[in-house]
Design a protein around this motif. Structure first.
Motif, PDB file in Angstrom:
ATOM      1  N   LYS A  19     -22.687  -2.989  -1.967  1.00 10.32           N
ATOM      2  CA  LYS A  19     -23.025  -4.416  -1.976  1.00 10.32           C
ATOM      3  C   LYS A  19     -22.638  -4.998  -0.615  1.00 10.32           C
ATOM      4  CE  LYS A  19     -21.658  -4.556  -6.861  1.00 10.32           C
ATOM      5  NZ  LYS A  19     -20.674  -5.105  -7.831  1.00 10.32           N
ATOM      6  N   PRO A  20     -23.093  -6.202  -0.282  1.00  6.67           N
ATOM      7  CA  PRO A  20     -22.596  -6.825   0.960  1.00  6.67           C
ATOM      8  C   PRO A  20     -21.067  -6.866   0.962  1.00  6.67           C
ATOM      9  CG  PRO A  20     -24.449  -8.060   0.116  1.00  6.67           C
ATOM     10  CD  PRO A  20     -24.122  -7.030  -0.931  1.00  6.67           C
ATOM     11  N   LEU A  21     -20.473  -6.591   2.119  1.00  9.90           N
ATOM     12  CA  LEU A  21     -19.020  -6.518   2.240  1.00  9.90           C
ATOM     13  C   LEU A  21     -18.492  -7.797   2.868  1.00  9.90           C
ATOM     14  CD1 LEU A  21     -16.465  -4.708   1.961  1.00  9.90           C
ATOM     15  CD2 LEU A  21     -16.847  -4.033   4.340  1.00  9.90           C
ATOM     16  N   VAL A  22     -17.526  -8.426   2.199  1.00 10.62           N
ATOM     17  CA  VAL A  22     -16.904  -9.647   2.703  1.00 10.62           C
ATOM     18  C   VAL A  22     -15.484  -9.317   3.145  1.00 10.62           C
ATOM     19  CG1 VAL A  22     -16.135 -11.986   2.148  1.00 10.62           C
ATOM     20  CG2 VAL A  22     -18.303 -11.136   1.223  1.00 10.62           C
ATOM     21  N   LEU A  23     -15.182  -9.588   4.427  1.00 11.03           N
ATOM     22  CA  LEU A  23     -13.832  -9.405   4.949  1.00 11.03           C
ATOM     23  C   LEU A  23     -13.046 -10.693   4.768  1.00 11.03           C
ATOM     24  CD1 LEU A  23     -15.090  -6.884   6.349  1.00 11.03           C
ATOM     25  CD2 LEU A  23     -13.588  -7.383   8.284  1.00 11.03           C
ATOM     26  N   MET A  24     -11.906 -10.576   4.114  1.00 14.44           N
ATOM     27  CA  MET A  24     -11.008 -11.706   3.925  1.00 14.44           C
ATOM     28  C   MET A  24      -9.768 -11.487   4.776  1.00 14.44           C
ATOM     29  SD  MET A  24     -12.649 -13.584   1.714  1.00 14.44           S
ATOM     30  CE  MET A  24     -11.410 -14.747   1.100  1.00 14.44           C
ATOM     31  N   GLY A  25      -9.289 -12.542   5.393  1.00 14.77           N
ATOM     32  CA  GLY A  25      -8.085 -12.427   6.203  1.00 14.77           C
ATOM     33  C   GLY A  25      -7.888 -13.659   7.043  1.00 14.77           C
ATOM     34  N   LEU A 143      -8.110  -7.850   5.245  1.00 20.86           N
ATOM     35  CA  LEU A 143      -7.605  -7.390   6.535  1.00 20.86           C
ATOM     36  C   LEU A 143      -6.324  -8.143   6.872  1.00 20.86           C
ATOM     37  CD1 LEU A 143      -8.219  -5.495   8.912  1.00 20.86           C
ATOM     38  CD2 LEU A 143      -9.358  -7.402  10.039  1.00 20.86           C
ATOM     39  N   TYR A 144      -5.310  -7.394   7.295  1.00 20.37           N
ATOM     40  CA  TYR A 144      -4.005  -7.956   7.628  1.00 20.37           C
ATOM     41  C   TYR A 144      -3.676  -7.636   9.090  1.00 20.37           C
ATOM     42  CZ  TYR A 144      -3.763  -7.876   2.525  1.00 20.37           C
ATOM     43  OH  TYR A 144      -4.029  -8.053   1.191  1.00 20.37           O
ATOM     44  N   PRO A 145      -2.594  -8.174   9.623  1.00 19.50           N
ATOM     45  CA  PRO A 145      -2.141  -7.730  10.948  1.00 19.50           C
ATOM     46  C   PRO A 145      -1.894  -6.220  10.952  1.00 19.50           C
ATOM     47  CG  PRO A 145      -0.979  -9.721  10.287  1.00 19.50           C
ATOM     48  CD  PRO A 145      -1.750  -9.268   9.079  1.00 19.50           C
ATOM     49  N   LEU A 146      -1.855  -5.622  12.135  1.00 20.71           N
ATOM     50  CA  LEU A 146      -1.583  -4.195  12.230  1.00 20.71           C
ATOM     51  C   LEU A 146      -0.270  -3.879  11.520  1.00 20.71           C
ATOM     52  CD1 LEU A 146      -3.405  -4.801  14.869  1.00 20.71           C
ATOM     53  CD2 LEU A 146      -2.381  -2.689  15.763  1.00 20.71           C
ATOM     54  N   ASN A 147      -0.294  -2.860  10.657  1.00 20.10           N
ATOM     55  CA  ASN A 147       0.964  -2.414  10.067  1.00 20.10           C
ATOM     56  C   ASN A 147       1.690  -1.507  11.068  1.00 20.10           C
ATOM     57  OD1 ASN A 147      -0.101   0.262   9.740  1.00 20.10           O
ATOM     58  ND2 ASN A 147      -1.039  -0.365   7.806  1.00 20.10           N
ATOM     59  N   PHE A 148       2.842  -0.998  10.665  1.00 19.78           N
ATOM     60  CA  PHE A 148       3.681  -0.284  11.628  1.00 19.78           C
ATOM     61  C   PHE A 148       3.002   0.981  12.138  1.00 19.78           C
ATOM     62  CE2 PHE A 148       7.515   2.513  12.510  1.00 19.78           C
ATOM     63  CZ  PHE A 148       7.794   1.921  13.731  1.00 19.78           C
ATOM     64  N   ARG A 149       2.312   1.714  11.281  1.00 16.27           N
ATOM     65  CA  ARG A 149       1.610   2.915  11.737  1.00 16.27           C
ATOM     66  C   ARG A 149       0.489   2.557  12.716  1.00 16.27           C
ATOM     67  NH1 ARG A 149      -1.327   5.884   8.457  1.00 16.27           N
ATOM     68  NH2 ARG A 149      -1.238   7.641   9.922  1.00 16.27           N
ATOM     69  N   GLU A 150      -0.245   1.496  12.436  1.00 13.75           N
ATOM     70  CA  GLU A 150      -1.294   1.074  13.365  1.00 13.75           C
ATOM     71  C   GLU A 150      -0.686   0.645  14.706  1.00 13.75           C
ATOM     72  OE1 GLU A 150      -4.931  -0.718  10.748  1.00 13.75           O
ATOM     73  OE2 GLU A 150      -3.022  -1.800  10.623  1.00 13.75           O
ATOM     74  N   TYR A 151       0.462  -0.002  14.638  1.00 11.87           N
ATOM     75  CA  TYR A 151       1.164  -0.392  15.864  1.00 11.87           C
ATOM     76  C   TYR A 151       1.552   0.849  16.673  1.00 11.87           C
ATOM     77  CZ  TYR A 151       5.027  -2.076  18.780  1.00 11.87           C
ATOM     78  OH  TYR A 151       5.866  -2.340  19.835  1.00 11.87           O
TER      79      TYR A 151
END
Length: 429
Positions: A19-25, A143-151
């Motif tokens: 379905k269409p994807l909605v990004l929330m954040g 979608l959230y801020p970068l978590n520690f692994r992404e950092y």
């Protein structure tokens, strides 16, 4: 910059019932960049449509929901022929075009072969202000801020980040000093993409703080621009009080700390606005630690956290030396900062919904509770290596959970009644 949400987007692309994807954040978490980067990696073309100050394309959706007519107009706006399967259609700042948001229902029902993503600043607020939500006709991704692994990925420490998922603590704890160094920096920098990118390029703590101050000013600007004049003072009071609320030993949100004699009803709409905007996390109290936790939620008691640990540092005006060297000022606030960090990791790096335990008459509180399958797992958060898990032990003695977890800077240790996991490895939970 690597965002793990791209893997979720890839799964979405490959779904047969997509379905269409909605990004929330919240604003500044990188929604626009992520959609465009995903399109660049996995599609031949990207039709990027922004509704910001774009009355012409907004008008396309005003008359009806004829998808073929709409697609013809989008071809003109994009400058090329949009093809199903090979073109990603991005609707950005879609909160400015409610009819375009409603059209996602018709893309789902009548043109599912087209790949459509949508996002917008303060979209959650717009949905509560009358924009019709296409229930059951869209997929959601938060979608959230970068978590520690992404950092760690951003800091060019991919092997260090990947090791955290191995659960091989004989390996992980061998690099404890490196993890702790990066963790303290993460406390200060946080995970907002613009801030992280600047830190990667310049390693300048002063520049980091200036960007954070600018973002905080933008958030305050959003309050004034999008909230009603009657709610604006309350929104500002709630937002500005969160660092002080988290500094208390009992972190339950106490309205009397905002304004003498204030009651929860005075601030319900303000808190809901901040929740809808993605700027705060609400952790509800449960009075009984039983499955399902959601059934034991106390709607009148909760803790509020901000969206990003770096912004909490900036709101508290903690400088880099305070964080990295552990001065007395940090000692005073380190519990709040560490709990904020753990909350963010639970939300963005695990599948669990965090609660906390307490009652009006209880002699102790449990920092967090999660439901893991059919078990309730209490979690205690300790900022350093000097730990005394009195609350966790009291909870264990009273309720005898199968698993108990403490996060601290101690190496991994599995005791008979409790598992100590290093703070840098919350994602391994």
């Amino acid at each position: 910059m690597e965002r793990f949400a791209i893997q979720e987007m890839k799964k979405w692309k490959e779904k047969p019932n997509r379905k269409p994807l909605v990004l929330m954040g919240a604003r500044q978490v990188g929604k626009t960049w992520l959609m465009q980067e995903f399109g660049r990696r996995f599609y031949e073309n990207v039709a990027y449509i922004s509704f910001y100050n774009n009355s012409a394309v907004k008008a396309v959706f005003e008359s009806d929901y004829d998808i073929h007519r709409i697609l013809s107009a989008l071809n003109i706006e994009a400058g090329f022929a949009i093809q199903p399967e090979t073109t990603l259609i991005i609707f950005d700042e879609i909160q400015n075009a409610p009819k375009a948001f409603e059209s996602l229902k018709y893309f789902c029902e009548e043109a599912s072969e087209y790949h459509v993503m949508a996002a917008g600043s303060l979209l959650g607020v717009a949905l509560h202000q009358g924009v019709s939500y296409p229930v059951g006709k869209v997929d959601l991704l938060h979608l959230y801020p970068l978590n520690f692994r992404e950092y760690l990925y951003a800091m060019n420490e991919k092997p260090l980040a990947d090791a955290l998922l191995s659960n091989d603590f004989s390996l992980i704890d061998g690099f404890a000093e490196k993890y702790i160094y990066h963790l303290k920096n993460y406390y200060y920098v946080g995970g907002l993409p613009e801030v992280v990118q600047n830190f990667v390029l310049h390693t300048d703590y002063n520049e980091v703080r200036e960007i954070q101050k600018t973002i905080l000013a933008q958030y305050h600007g959003d309050f004034g621009k999008h909230a009603s004049s009657s709610e604006l003072p309350r929104i500002n009071m709630v937002w500005d009080s969160i660092p002080m609320q988290l500094a208390k030993e009992n972190k339950k949100f106490f309205f009397g700390k905002i304004k003498h004699g204030a009651r929860s009803g005075d601030f319900e709409l303000a808190i809901q606005w901040l929740l809808d905007s993605g700027l705060v996390h609400k952790v509800s109290r449960v009075n009984e630690p039983h499955v399902p936790l959601s059934a034991y939620k106390d709607f009148s008691a909760y803790k509020l956290f901000v969206l990003d640990v770096g912004l909490l540092c900036a709101m508290r005006e903690l400088n880099a030396k305070t964080i990295l060297n552990g001065t007395d000022l940090f000692v005073e606030f380190k519990g709040a900062l560490t709990e904020q960090y753990v909350l963010q990791e639970l939300v963005s790096a695990t599948s669990y919904t965090p609660y906390y335990y307490g009652t009006e008459k209880a002699t102790f509180e449990q920092d967090f509770l999660i439901q893991k399958d059919n078990d309730i797992v209490p979690i205690e958060v300790k900022a350093e290596t000097n730990v005394r898990s009195q609350s966790l032990k009291a909870f264990y003695d009273k309720f005898a959970p199968k698993h108990s977890v403490r996060f601290s800077l101690l190496p991994y240790k599995n005791q008979e009644w409790m598992e100590n996991i290093p703070l840098y490895a919350v994602c391994s939970l």
